[in-house]
Structure formats: C-alpha cells, structure tokens
Enzyme design. Structure first.
Site, PDB file in Angstrom:
ATOM      1  N   ASP A  87       0.732  -1.632   0.001  1.00  0.00           N
ATOM      2  CA  ASP A  87       0.110   0.435   0.299  1.00  0.00           C
ATOM      3  C   ASP A  87       1.037   1.236   0.098  1.00  0.00           C
ATOM      4  O   ASP A  87       2.106   1.270   0.149  1.00  0.00           O
ATOM      5  CB  ASP A  87      -0.473   0.302   1.144  1.00  0.00           C
ATOM      6  CG  ASP A  87      -2.144   1.175   1.121  1.00  0.00           C
ATOM      7  OD1 ASP A  87      -2.387   1.645   0.307  1.00  0.00           O
ATOM      8  OD2 ASP A  87      -2.730   1.369   2.072  1.00  0.00           O
ATOM      9  N   LYS A  88       0.547   2.449  -0.231  1.00  0.00           N
ATOM     10  CA  LYS A  88       0.679   3.914  -0.557  1.00  0.00           C
ATOM     11  C   LYS A  88       0.492   4.198   0.769  1.00  0.00           C
ATOM     12  O   LYS A  88      -1.306   4.477   0.824  1.00  0.00           O
ATOM     13  CB  LYS A  88       0.842   4.432  -1.749  1.00  0.00           C
ATOM     14  CG  LYS A  88       1.489   5.608  -1.330  1.00  0.00           C
ATOM     15  CD  LYS A  88       0.863   6.455  -2.804  1.00  0.00           C
ATOM     16  CE  LYS A  88      -0.664   6.614  -2.301  1.00  0.00           C
ATOM     17  NZ  LYS A  88      -1.225   8.335  -2.779  1.00  0.00           N
ATOM     18  N   HIS A  89       0.590   5.436   1.134  1.00  0.00           N
ATOM     19  CA  HIS A  89       0.241   6.002   2.239  1.00  0.00           C
ATOM     20  C   HIS A  89       0.783   7.987   1.531  1.00  0.00           C
ATOM     21  O   HIS A  89       2.342   7.860   1.498  1.00  0.00           O
ATOM     22  CB  HIS A  89       0.866   6.074   2.985  1.00  0.00           C
ATOM     23  CG  HIS A  89      -0.884   7.741   4.484  1.00  0.00           C
ATOM     24  ND1 HIS A  89      -1.340   7.440   4.282  1.00  0.00           N
ATOM     25  CD2 HIS A  89       0.162   8.740   5.008  1.00  0.00           C
ATOM     26  CE1 HIS A  89      -1.796   8.865   6.024  1.00  0.00           C
ATOM     27  NE2 HIS A  89      -0.798   9.536   5.439  1.00  0.00           N
ATOM     28  N   SER A  90      -0.152   8.816   1.554  1.00  0.00           N
ATOM     29  CA  SER A  90       0.594  10.083   1.136  1.00  0.00           C
ATOM     30  C   SER A  90       0.117  11.232   2.094  1.00  0.00           C
ATOM     31  O   SER A  90      -0.845  10.546   2.859  1.00  0.00           O
ATOM     32  CB  SER A  90      -0.216  10.930   0.181  1.00  0.00           C
ATOM     33  OG  SER A  90      -0.097  12.112  -0.143  1.00  0.00           O
ATOM     34  N   THR A 149      -9.554  10.542  -0.620  1.00  0.00           N
ATOM     35  CA  THR A 149      -9.522   9.619  -1.389  1.00  0.00           C
ATOM     36  C   THR A 149     -11.007   9.623  -2.537  1.00  0.00           C
ATOM     37  O   THR A 149     -11.463   9.294  -3.383  1.00  0.00           O
ATOM     38  CB  THR A 149      -8.477   8.348  -1.759  1.00  0.00           C
ATOM     39  OG1 THR A 149      -7.243   9.123  -1.798  1.00  0.00           O
ATOM     40  CG2 THR A 149      -8.696   7.361  -2.696  1.00  0.00           C
ATOM     41  N   ARG A 153      -6.269  14.697  20.152  1.00  0.00           N
ATOM     42  CA  ARG A 153      -4.608  15.828  19.147  1.00  0.00           C
ATOM     43  C   ARG A 153      -5.622  17.150  18.999  1.00  0.00           C
ATOM     44  O   ARG A 153      -4.376  17.900  19.132  1.00  0.00           O
ATOM     45  CB  ARG A 153      -3.903  15.077  18.322  1.00  0.00           C
ATOM     46  CG  ARG A 153      -3.063  13.722  19.245  1.00  0.00           C
ATOM     47  CD  ARG A 153      -2.389  13.214  18.207  1.00  0.00           C
ATOM     48  NE  ARG A 153      -1.276  13.557  16.746  1.00  0.00           N
ATOM     49  CZ  ARG A 153      -1.681  13.431  15.696  1.00  0.00           C
ATOM     50  NH1 ARG A 153      -2.555  12.128  15.641  1.00  0.00           N
ATOM     51  NH2 ARG A 153      -1.094  14.245  15.034  1.00  0.00           N
ATOM     52  N   SER A 198       0.223   7.458  14.206  1.00  0.00           N
ATOM     53  CA  SER A 198      -1.232   7.957  13.832  1.00  0.00           C
ATOM     54  C   SER A 198      -1.184   7.010  12.696  1.00  0.00           C
ATOM     55  O   SER A 198      -2.220   6.515  11.808  1.00  0.00           O
ATOM     56  CB  SER A 198      -1.600   9.103  13.401  1.00  0.00           C
ATOM     57  OG  SER A 198      -3.094   9.174  13.277  1.00  0.00           O
ATOM     58  N   LYS A 214      -2.712   2.415  11.525  1.00  0.00           N
ATOM     59  CA  LYS A 214      -3.224   2.266  10.401  1.00  0.00           C
ATOM     60  C   LYS A 214      -3.551   1.143   9.631  1.00  0.00           C
ATOM     61  O   LYS A 214      -3.802   0.217   8.952  1.00  0.00           O
ATOM     62  CB  LYS A 214      -5.024   3.622   9.715  1.00  0.00           C
ATOM     63  CG  LYS A 214      -5.334   4.334  10.409  1.00  0.00           C
ATOM     64  CD  LYS A 214      -5.525   5.837  10.453  1.00  0.00           C
ATOM     65  CE  LYS A 214      -4.663   6.800  10.468  1.00  0.00           C
ATOM     66  NZ  LYS A 214      -5.305   8.026  10.014  1.00  0.00           N
ATOM     67  N   LYS A 215      -1.966   1.924   8.962  1.00  0.00           N
ATOM     68  CA  LYS A 215      -1.509   0.582   7.608  1.00  0.00           C
ATOM     69  C   LYS A 215      -1.017  -0.635   7.950  1.00  0.00           C
ATOM     70  O   LYS A 215      -1.558  -1.454   7.619  1.00  0.00           O
ATOM     71  CB  LYS A 215      -0.115   1.421   7.145  1.00  0.00           C
ATOM     72  CG  LYS A 215      -0.443   2.674   6.229  1.00  0.00           C
ATOM     73  CD  LYS A 215      -1.228   2.431   5.223  1.00  0.00           C
ATOM     74  CE  LYS A 215      -1.781   3.533   4.728  1.00  0.00           C
ATOM     75  NZ  LYS A 215      -3.167   3.395   3.419  1.00  0.00           N
TER      76      LYS A 215
END
Ligand code: URA
Length: 399
Positions: A79-82, A119, A167, A182, A186-187
């Site tokens: 997967d990718k996270h931006s 997204t 936060r 954080s 999730k990933k």
C-alpha cells in the site's frame, strides 16, 4: 500505573512497550481519563519519543482493533500513504497499476479535512461507488481484482480515532512520533508486507519544508521497518498542484486519463516512482491498468459508464493579466480556491461538492500571453469571486 507513566514521560524518560500498551489499552477501555490521556499527549508532544517507543505506540494502536488478514491468496500485500497535497489523485492510479504488476493492494483510505475531499470523496463522484465494504467483500475484491480502495471500518485502529480527536482538541497534532504512530497504526492494521510513503513538502503540504518532511520520512521508515513492514519513502514537492486538476470529479477524470496512458507527466512519474517497479511506466502507458480500475469500480458498486456526479457546473476562466513565464502556481492558494468553490471540507460532518474545482492550464516554467487562461474555475455559484482572487494571487509570472 498511569500516574507513573505520566510522571516518566513528563520527566522526559523513555517508556517501555508494556507501559505504552497499558496506556493505549486504558485510553480505549476508558480506565485512563481524558485528562490523563491529554496530559500524556502533551508530554509526548513536548518531550518526544524515540524510535522504539514510537514502534511500541504504533503496534499498541494497531492492536486496539481488528488486524486484517488476507488468507488463501498470494501476496505481496502492498500500500501507499500520502501525507496529502493539492490535486493528489495518485491512489486512484497507483492501486490498479500496482495490482496489474502482480501485487495486491488493500487500500484503506480516508476522507480527511482539506482543500478538496480525500480519495474516498473523489471516488464517490462515480455513481454507486461504495466505500463501506465489509471484510468479506474486501477479501473477495482483493482475491478477484487485486485491489480495492475503501473506507476505514470502525474496528480498524480505534485508538487512533480517539487519540486524533484529542490531539485536535489539545493542539498536539504536529508531533512527529504522534503523526508517525497515527499513520502507521492504520497501515499495519491493513495486513500489508510493504508500504511506500509519499511525504510531501511545500506550500500545499502538511510539512512546509523539505527538512521537516525529511525528518518525518525518516521516522516513518524506521518505525515501519521496526514494526515489520518493508517501508520506503519518497519526498515530493507540493509547491504547485499535482497534475492539472483540483476537485473531486475533475481529479477522477484526470486519473482515468492517466490510467489510459494519457495523463499528465508529473502524475504518471510520481505514481511509477512510488511503485518503484521498472515495468510500471510501460504498463501505465499501455493503458492496461484502466481495465483493472474498471473492475475495481464495478466490484465496489460503481458505474464507470455513467456521468460523474456534480455535472452541470459552470466554468469561468481566470486570464493572465500580462505575458510571461510562470514562476509560481502556488498549491496552497489554488487549494484554498478549490475549497472556496466547495470542493473540500473543514469539519468532518460537511459534504463536499463532487463537481466543482480548478483546472490548471499553466504550471511552473510554462509561457503565457496576456489574456491566456491560467486556470478555469468549475463552480456551482459558491465562492466564485474569492476563488478567482486566490487563483490570481497564486500565480507569479516573470516577464
Ligand atoms: N494523517 C494521519 O493519519 N495522522 C496524523 O496524525 C497526521 C496525518
């Protein structure tokens, strides 16, 4: 026990993984009060956390809910996270392309607060597209299509939801260990083997400087690897929008063009760099990933043949007041302009308009004559004048 943990962090000591696990469990089950949790966040914000503590925090948060498992199908699961930018529609291209190259991409994505939707908001401009799939449907899609892009279920990393809300209330969001835990919790809960991080810097990014983005990328990679996921990061410039569209349905159209091999160069290049497979370029150019995107959309209930939602908006060009070469097309200003038109949200309960946004005709280095369109505002009657001014102010031309 929580008193000792609070005192230790207040005095700048490193917590061990058992202390961190206890604190997170207590926050989730309510035995740690909100005041104690807020104090802990503040001490972490002020005194930091080292890599080992951040790995322990990430794992404790990931373990606070379900951890997805993809049984009975071969990986690798990637997967990718931006960290988020303006015009960032990379996920829509990357997930089917990476699946086309043989990986499985279980992409759990978000809506987020920002200039445009996240997204999921973008994909929801496809009529029927569902982002609330249950675990069985996700399993089936991953097995049959090789990718999905769906929303976070309530059971995934609930500690992150609670801590993130706290936060926000306590002004402790911009802390590298807290951001890292954080994002990665999730990933980790997605059950992936490999993660690539698109860490953006510049005016349209969360991290304004290259140095700050680089510190975050370093921590994310070290903690991701410490938690057993092959983690890489790419630092990317977000001083001007990515591609040429900012806005939900507009970005879906641009992502589809890219999947057909006809997309803007910067979007195609970034997507391929993130995947890091030398075959990515030619597969993207061939248009083969578009068919997989269609299968994903269909599997998630969307009608790829139907007109995107939000059609019927009007368009107004913003014209160059002089001739020159563009030296800045400021991502932050153009993002705010899209927000004024209704493309984004500042509160979680707000709706985004699927159709509105900005088409960017001129980017840095491109020449323009007086009277040429710099950008087009696609609008539904809201925020037009302020968006126009923001776009004008975002452009700098050298003569
Ligand atoms: N994105 C997240 O998911 N968490 C943060 O803390 C910041 C950005």
């Amino acid at each position: 026990m929580i008193d000792q943990i609070l005192e230790a962090k207040r005095e700048g000591q490193a917590l061990d993984s058992e202390q961190i696990q206890r604190a997170v469990n207590g926050i989730v089950d309510g035995s740690v009060t909100r005041a104690q949790a807020a104090a802990l966040l503040s001490f972490i914000f002020l005194n930091g956390m080292d890599v080992d503590e951040t790995v322990a925090l990430t794992e404790a948060m990931a373990n606070s809910g379900d951890r997805l498992q993809w049984l009975g199908m071969p990986g690798p699961f990637v997967d990718k996270h931006s960290t988020g930018g303006v015009g960032d529609k990379v996920s829509l291209v990357l997930a089917p392309l990476w699946a086309e190259l043989g990986s499985r991409v279980p992409m759990i994505s978000g809506r987020g607060l920002g200039h445009t939707g996240g997204t999921l908001d973008k994909l929801e401009s496809i009529p029927g597209y569902r982002t609330d799939l249950d675990t069985d449907s996700l399993n089936r899609l991953l097995g049959d299509v090789g990718c999905f892009i769906s929303g976070q279920t309530a059971e995934l990393a609930p500690a992150d939801r609670m801590l993130y809300a706290l936060r926000n209330e306590t002004s402790t969001v911009p802390s590298i260990p807290l951001i890292t835990a954080s994002i990665l919790s999730k990933k980790l809960a997605e059950g992936i083997d490999e993660l690539v991080l698109d860490v953006k810097w510049g005016s349209g990014a969360f991290m304004k400087t290259h140095a700050a983005a680089s510190r975050l990328a370093d921590m994310l990679c070290r903690v991701g690897r410490g938690a057993g996921v092959l983690t890489r990061a790419v630092l990317t410039d977000m001083n001007q929008p990515l591609g040429r569209t900012v806005g939900n349905a507009l970005e879906v159209k641009e992502a589809i063009a890219c999947l057909k091999g006809e997309g803007p160069g910067d979007l195609a290049t970034l997507t391929c760099d993130l995947i890091g497979d030398p075959r990515a370029r030619s597969v993207l150019a061939s248009g083969a990933a578009y068919e997989r995107f269609c299968r994903m959309v269909h599997g998630q209930g969307g009608d790829i043949e139907a007109e995107l939602l939000g059609a019927g908006c009007e368009s107004v060009d913003v014209l160059a007041e002089s001739a020159g070469t563009v030296t800045a097309a400021d991502a932050y200003g153009i993002g705010r302009a899209a927000f004024q038109l209704g493309a984004g949200r500042s509160r979680a309960d707000q709706d985004v308009h699927p159709g509105v946004g900005i088409v960017v005709h001129r980017k840095v280095g491109e020449a323009v004559s007086k009277g040429d369109p710099l950008a087009t505002l696609v609008h539904a009657g809201q925020g037009l004048e302020s968006a126009r001014q923001l776009v004008i102010d975002s452009y700098t031309l050298s003569s």
